[in-house]
Structures are given as structure tokens and as C-alpha cells.
Design a protein around this motif. Sequence first.
Motif, PDB file in Angstrom:
ATOM      1  N   LEU A 145      -4.398   6.070   7.103  1.00 27.17           N
ATOM      2  CA  LEU A 145      -4.647   6.250   5.674  1.00 27.17           C
ATOM      3  C   LEU A 145      -3.333   6.603   4.996  1.00 27.17           C
ATOM      4  N   ALA A 146      -3.016   5.913   3.901  1.00 25.57           N
ATOM      5  CA  ALA A 146      -1.772   6.171   3.170  1.00 25.57           C
ATOM      6  C   ALA A 146      -2.073   6.234   1.675  1.00 25.57           C
ATOM      7  N   PRO A 147      -2.786   7.295   1.225  1.00 22.85           N
ATOM      8  CA  PRO A 147      -3.198   7.371  -0.185  1.00 22.85           C
ATOM      9  C   PRO A 147      -2.057   7.459  -1.169  1.00 22.85           C
ATOM     10  N   GLY A 148      -0.843   7.773  -0.706  1.00 19.16           N
ATOM     11  CA  GLY A 148       0.298   7.855  -1.610  1.00 19.16           C
ATOM     12  C   GLY A 148       1.118   6.583  -1.640  1.00 19.16           C
ATOM     13  N   LYS A 149       0.722   5.589  -0.853  1.00 20.05           N
ATOM     14  CA  LYS A 149       1.479   4.348  -0.775  1.00 20.05           C
ATOM     15  C   LYS A 149       1.403   3.592  -2.100  1.00 20.05           C
ATOM     16  N   GLU A 150       2.521   2.952  -2.469  1.00 24.08           N
ATOM     17  CA  GLU A 150       2.582   2.276  -3.768  1.00 24.08           C
ATOM     18  C   GLU A 150       1.626   1.094  -3.838  1.00 24.08           C
ATOM     19  N   ALA A 151       1.514   0.324  -2.755  1.00 23.63           N
ATOM     20  CA  ALA A 151       0.632  -0.847  -2.743  1.00 23.63           C
ATOM     21  C   ALA A 151      -0.813  -0.373  -2.631  1.00 23.63           C
ATOM     22  N   VAL A 152      -1.531  -0.395  -3.746  1.00 22.58           N
ATOM     23  CA  VAL A 152      -2.875   0.178  -3.785  1.00 22.58           C
ATOM     24  C   VAL A 152      -3.840  -0.579  -2.881  1.00 22.58           C
ATOM     25  N   ASN A 153      -3.576  -1.854  -2.604  1.00 23.93           N
ATOM     26  CA  ASN A 153      -4.480  -2.669  -1.790  1.00 23.93           C
ATOM     27  C   ASN A 153      -4.234  -2.526  -0.292  1.00 23.93           C
ATOM     28  N   ARG A 154      -3.280  -1.689   0.101  1.00 23.05           N
ATOM     29  CA  ARG A 154      -2.933  -1.553   1.530  1.00 23.05           C
ATOM     30  C   ARG A 154      -2.899  -0.089   1.961  1.00 23.05           C
ATOM     31  N   GLN A 155      -3.713   0.739   1.344  1.00 20.04           N
ATOM     32  CA  GLN A 155      -3.691   2.165   1.664  1.00 20.04           C
ATOM     33  C   GLN A 155      -4.615   2.527   2.822  1.00 20.04           C
ATOM     34  N   ILE A 156      -5.506   1.601   3.187  1.00 21.21           N
ATOM     35  CA  ILE A 156      -6.366   1.783   4.356  1.00 21.21           C
ATOM     36  C   ILE A 156      -5.972   0.743   5.396  1.00 21.21           C
ATOM     37  N   LYS A 187     -21.192   6.726   3.438  1.00 17.44           N
ATOM     38  CA  LYS A 187     -20.559   6.760   2.117  1.00 17.44           C
ATOM     39  C   LYS A 187     -19.738   5.492   1.910  1.00 17.44           C
ATOM     40  N   PHE A 188     -19.634   5.083   0.674  1.00 22.53           N
ATOM     41  CA  PHE A 188     -18.897   3.870   0.295  1.00 22.53           C
ATOM     42  C   PHE A 188     -17.413   4.220   0.223  1.00 22.53           C
ATOM     43  N   VAL A 189     -16.638   3.692   1.159  1.00 29.07           N
ATOM     44  CA  VAL A 189     -15.231   4.066   1.295  1.00 29.07           C
ATOM     45  C   VAL A 189     -14.301   3.162   0.508  1.00 29.07           C
ATOM     46  N   GLY A 190     -14.513   1.841   0.588  1.00 31.36           N
ATOM     47  CA  GLY A 190     -13.591   0.906  -0.050  1.00 31.36           C
ATOM     48  C   GLY A 190     -13.942  -0.526   0.263  1.00 31.36           C
ATOM     49  N   ALA A 191     -12.914  -1.388   0.293  1.00 35.43           N
ATOM     50  CA  ALA A 191     -13.130  -2.812   0.528  1.00 35.43           C
ATOM     51  C   ALA A 191     -11.960  -3.395   1.303  1.00 35.43           C
ATOM     52  N   VAL A 192     -12.256  -4.389   2.140  1.00 35.72           N
ATOM     53  CA  VAL A 192     -11.226  -5.133   2.867  1.00 35.72           C
ATOM     54  C   VAL A 192     -10.415  -5.952   1.875  1.00 35.72           C
ATOM     55  N   THR A 193      -9.090  -6.009   2.060  1.00 40.68           N
ATOM     56  CA  THR A 193      -8.249  -6.768   1.124  1.00 40.68           C
ATOM     57  C   THR A 193      -7.357  -7.806   1.793  1.00 40.68           C
ATOM     58  N   HIS A 194      -6.789  -7.489   2.966  1.00 42.18           N
ATOM     59  CA  HIS A 194      -5.833  -8.399   3.595  1.00 42.18           C
ATOM     60  C   HIS A 194      -6.019  -8.414   5.106  1.00 42.18           C
ATOM     61  N   VAL A 195      -5.574  -9.493   5.716  1.00 38.79           N
ATOM     62  CA  VAL A 195      -5.523  -9.614   7.165  1.00 38.79           C
ATOM     63  C   VAL A 195      -4.059  -9.642   7.597  1.00 38.79           C
ATOM     64  N   LEU A 196      -3.759  -9.070   8.753  1.00 36.34           N
ATOM     65  CA  LEU A 196      -2.418  -9.183   9.312  1.00 36.34           C
ATOM     66  C   LEU A 196      -2.284 -10.562   9.954  1.00 36.34           C
ATOM     67  N   VAL A 197      -1.359 -11.368   9.453  1.00 33.51           N
ATOM     68  CA  VAL A 197      -1.224 -12.743   9.919  1.00 33.51           C
ATOM     69  C   VAL A 197      -0.949 -12.796  11.421  1.00 33.51           C
ATOM     70  N   GLN A 198      -0.172 -11.856  11.926  1.00 31.73           N
ATOM     71  CA  GLN A 198       0.186 -11.865  13.345  1.00 31.73           C
ATOM     72  C   GLN A 198      -0.890 -11.253  14.245  1.00 31.73           C
ATOM     73  N   ASP A 199      -1.918 -10.642  13.647  1.00 35.07           N
ATOM     74  CA  ASP A 199      -3.001 -10.065  14.440  1.00 35.07           C
ATOM     75  C   ASP A 199      -4.251 -10.010  13.574  1.00 35.07           C
ATOM     76  N   SER A 200      -5.109 -11.006  13.723  1.00 34.07           N
ATOM     77  CA  SER A 200      -6.267 -11.134  12.835  1.00 34.07           C
ATOM     78  C   SER A 200      -7.317 -10.048  13.067  1.00 34.07           C
ATOM     79  N   THR A 201      -7.176  -9.249  14.131  1.00 34.68           N
ATOM     80  CA  THR A 201      -8.115  -8.150  14.331  1.00 34.68           C
ATOM     81  C   THR A 201      -7.815  -6.984  13.400  1.00 34.68           C
TER      82      THR A 201
END
Length: 417
Positions: free
Chosen positions: A349-360, A390-404
Motif C-alpha cells: 500500500l502506498a497512499p502517499g504515492k503521486e500516481a493515484v491509480n497505482r497506490q494498491i 468492505k469496498f476497498v477500491g478497483a483494479v487499474t493496471h496489469v504488470l506487463v512482465q507478470d500478469s499475475t
Amino acid sequence: MRAEKRRQRYLLFLYIFLGFAIGLFCWATYAYYQSTVPSTISIKAGTSEELNLRIPASGVLSTDSETVLALNQPLTIVAGDTTSSYQMRLKLFGLVPLKDVDIQVIENTTLTPVGRPIGIYVRTQGVLVVDTGSFEGANGDKYAPSDYKLQAGDYLTAMDGVAISDKKQIREYVENGNGAEIIFQVSRKDELIQVKIKPEADGNNVYKMGAWLRDSAQGIGTMTYIDGRNQFGALGHGINDMDTGELLKLGSGLLYHTEIVAVKRGARGNPGELTGVIEYKPDQVSGVIVDNTIQGIYGVANAELLREYTAGQEALPIALKQEVTTGPAQILCTIDGEAKYYDVEITKLAPGKEAVNRQISLEVTDEELLSVTGGIVQGMSGAPIVQNDKFVGAVTHVLVQDSTKGYGIFIEDMLGH
């Protein structure tokens, strides 16, 4: 004497190196604590929240200039019954300014997780300039009428005082203008300017302005939630132009009913994809898109979609950032025609990260989902993340080098669009 000078130089070098090392350590420590602390901390109205940031810092709330709050131990904040906002100024070790944190008291709400596929069609606000280029005229000369006048990312909103609706209108106006100079109204980085362009004839005597234009975008994603006012949120990220990479300025948009007909399994270096069938017909419209932001797309669902997507789904309370933990969770998505929960692990978890779509950061652990999709695939953006009911968030991106593995956005940020 020489030995003494060498010793002094050696000691000087050690002192400089030690000073550099200490400075680097201090900078790394400061940067770490700054990224650890979220820029905004939300609290549900009418509740109390225990914050446990575990950092050697103290802060003063804007509502109370005397009470110093220590953040190296659990801290309980009690919110009133109405929405409001405060600010807390943090100092590292009580001395060094660290960060200004906004304390937001938000509505204590519940959302219905959806996890169903949606067909998306949006039209831009004006016509987007993707790029400019040259072409060959009848005499063999190269022409580039738009070079150094238009830029990728510009939006053409009017020509010769007439509002522009789509790129077909521009093409016909240029082709029928016999090379007359055209004055375009251009929106460039939210500033309106005027640009004069003189079209030239190509080898077939067809007038062109030498620009690649786009006025729409379409695709498949996943609906994240529906709230109590029949409004939806989806994707967890905005719709960006595939060439410029910039967020599209939304003119209008519609949701369409879609069914997943095929799954391309993800592999290392080759992200998978959900393939759906969309019929762009009026009777297939299931909602209206009214906003396209970096946190997702938003709009209003129609009655048929509400009945279909909320049937059997229980509304869940939202989890604020400080309530989310690393460990087991689930995502809700549709692979075989039915919305089902699949197991994942929240790894960071990176709640302070600038990229809001990659904090989880998360990893798919469900064997069934891994066998079918290989993990996270394109089209799954917007799949709800649920933890401890509880409703935590939503999936946004996949890691291209590791789809898991992939990333997600906090639901708190989706609601704050």
C-alpha cells in the motif's frame, strides 16, 4: 611532513564522504516518510477513526492551533455529523516541515460492487489533433500546412467562426474550400488560441491540412460500483488517447450492453485481454457518461442496467485508506457471463504515492482465475476490490512482465473525483 599532509587529506576525504553519506541517509529518510503519509486522510461523518501512521512526526490541526498531535502512536480523531475539511501540518521529529495533510470528513456511504463488463463510446470535446505531417502535391513538392501551427494534444473547437462537431465536418470543409485559408479556434492546455492554416492539394487534387485527427474512442472495461443515486463509477482510471497518452476531453459518452465472448490469456511481456461484442444501437444503451477523470469514468445508469447489475449484490460500506491492510482480499469480475469473486493478495500500500491509480499493489492467487486469464487482463480495469466485507477500491493496471500482478486505486480516491 608529507605523511602528515597525506593523513590530513585522507581525514578530509573521510569527513566529506561521511557528510555525504549522512546527507543521503537523511534525504532518503525524509523522502520515505513523505511518501508514506497520504496527502488526504478521510474520516466518515459521525464516526471516529484511529490513525496509526507510525512515523516520528507531530502535527497541528487547523481547527486547534494549540494541541500538538503525536503520530508515532495511535491517534483517534472524532468526526462530526456533517462533511467538512481541515488541514494538519506535519513536522518530522517536531522540527522539519514534512507535509500538509488534508483531513476530509466525508459522507458515510455504501456502494454496490458490480464487476460486470461495459461497452464504452465517448466523443471528444472538439476534435483532437493526434499529430501533424506532410504529403506530396501534384508537382512532387512536399506540403505540411499544419506543421509548427498545430500540436499533438490540441483540440479544434471552431473554424471560421463555426463550431466543430466531428472530424468529418473538418475534412469536408477543407476539401471544398479550394485552398482558402482557414482560421481555427484551438484549445491548447486549457488556453484558447487562433491558428491560420492554408490547405494544399495532394497528388489527386484533394485539399488537405496535413493533420491526423480523432473525435471518438471506444472499448471495453468493468463497472466498479453503483451508488444510492443510480450513479456509477468505472475503470479506476481515465480514458486516454492511445497516441498522445493524454486524458480525453469528454464531449459526450454512452455505456452499451456487452458480453464477453473470448479471453486472451496473459503471459510474460504479453498482457491478456477480454474480448466483448458491442452493438452501438439505441436499444443497447445502458447509461450516460458525464465525466472522464484520472480516477475513472462516471455517469448515470438506466433502469434496466440497475436491475441487472444490482440483483443479488449487497451494498458494502467503503473502506478508507487507513482501514486497508496488506493480506488476503478479493476482486469481483465477469469472465464466463457471471460476476464472481476471486482471491487476490494485497502486497503493498502506498497512499502517499503521486500516481493515484497505482497506490494498491496486488497479486492474483485464485487458481481458477489464473488458469483462465493468467491473472489480470485488459478489460478488467474497474473490477472492485473487497477486503473484510468492505469496498476497498478497483483494479487499474496489469504488470506487463507478470500478469499475475497489478495495481489498484482506493475507492476513497474514486469517490473524490
